[in-house]
Design an enzyme around this catalytic site. Sequence first.
Site, PDB file in Angstrom:
ATOM      1  N   GLU A  28       0.832  -1.204   0.000  1.00 56.30           N
ATOM      2  CA  GLU A  28       0.000   0.000   0.000  1.00 56.30           C
ATOM      3  C   GLU A  28       0.869   1.257   0.000  1.00 56.30           C
ATOM      4  O   GLU A  28       1.840   1.366   0.747  1.00 56.30           O
ATOM      5  CB  GLU A  28      -0.905  -0.014   1.233  1.00 56.30           C
ATOM      6  CG  GLU A  28      -1.895   1.145   1.277  1.00 56.30           C
ATOM      7  CD  GLU A  28      -2.777   1.126   2.513  1.00 56.30           C
ATOM      8  OE1 GLU A  28      -3.827   1.790   2.487  1.00 56.30           O
ATOM      9  OE2 GLU A  28      -2.412   0.458   3.511  1.00 56.30           O
ATOM     10  N   LYS A  86     -10.280   2.161  -2.223  1.00 51.74           N
ATOM     11  CA  LYS A  86     -10.439   1.582  -0.886  1.00 51.74           C
ATOM     12  C   LYS A  86     -11.778   1.985  -0.276  1.00 51.74           C
ATOM     13  O   LYS A  86     -12.105   3.169  -0.184  1.00 51.74           O
ATOM     14  CB  LYS A  86      -9.272   2.044  -0.017  1.00 51.74           C
ATOM     15  CG  LYS A  86      -9.198   1.439   1.369  1.00 51.74           C
ATOM     16  CD  LYS A  86      -7.901   1.883   2.029  1.00 51.74           C
ATOM     17  CE  LYS A  86      -7.709   1.325   3.416  1.00 51.74           C
ATOM     18  NZ  LYS A  86      -6.404   1.738   3.983  1.00 51.74           N
ATOM     19  N   CYS A 120      -5.737  -2.974   2.350  1.00 53.51           N
ATOM     20  CA  CYS A 120      -5.450  -2.862   3.777  1.00 53.51           C
ATOM     21  C   CYS A 120      -6.677  -3.011   4.676  1.00 53.51           C
ATOM     22  O   CYS A 120      -7.113  -4.123   4.920  1.00 53.51           O
ATOM     23  CB  CYS A 120      -4.700  -1.573   4.060  1.00 53.51           C
ATOM     24  SG  CYS A 120      -3.846  -1.582   5.672  1.00 53.51           S
TER      25      CYS A 120
END
Length: 299
Positions: free
Chosen positions: A48, A121, A158
């Site tokens: 990331e 995300k 993540c």
Amino acid sequence: MSESKDSTLSVGLVQQSNTGNREDNLRKSAGAARRCREGGAQLIVFQELHTGLYFCQTEDTAAFELAEPIPGPSTEYFGELAQELDCVLVLSLFERRAPGLCHNTAVVIERDGSIAGKYRKMHIPDDPAYYEKFYFTPGDLGFTPIQTSVGKLGVLVCWDQWYPEAARLMALAGAELLIYPTAIGYETTDNAAEKARQRDAWIISQRAHAVANGLPVISVNRTGFEPDPSGVTGGIQFWGSSFVAGPQGEYLFQAPEDEETHAVVSIDRQRTEDVRRIWPFFRDRRIDAYGGLTKRYLD
């Protein structure tokens, strides 16, 4: 998949430490990618926000200067690298969509250097040392796999890895792999027992996604220490431990916690079919009884 189902897919993982020097970070990523390609990788995954430091330890409006458009400088750089290597790449970037509107975005680059697709995300944390809500607008592209020459990639990022709903929806949409670029580590004042619990929970959760969905999981984390610029916390020691799990949660590879690592891992793509035949979780799902999952809480 463009190749036969009984073939293997060779996946490269790049676990690195970062500095504030973007060019050094790019060179490091590209060098590791070239070594992965020499080892036969057809797909290479970066961690990331791999072009710079993890800037979310503080809330600082100046950090918005790090955001970039997509397409933009990073997709151009890695597009040329993908062409050079004839390899699919998974990037993680700070996307500038409009003034004051930014996302934490994964971009998949096809072997010819073109953008195959992107994922923004969806789950955004806001915890001490992880002040991501200050910077990132939650994604609006849904949980849609990205079709590539090496298969249909279920790319998440993540904090998404703690949510079984995200993994399930990617799997239900036909993802053949679940991929998690990640930046997670220990706040340095935590004691050893707490650190172990956190890292174990991170691994267990993602291996569980592999089991529940009968899919390989690729998780690539950063490593190294990054201080808190504000001095409020002791900074983050990123715990590395990048890994690949097979569709029964079995380890295919695990990197060390505290070393930069590049590795090429072979994934048997036939095993998804084989495992889902003996553990038919999708067959036995009670989709008529899951309406409560769309509620915040069942009072």
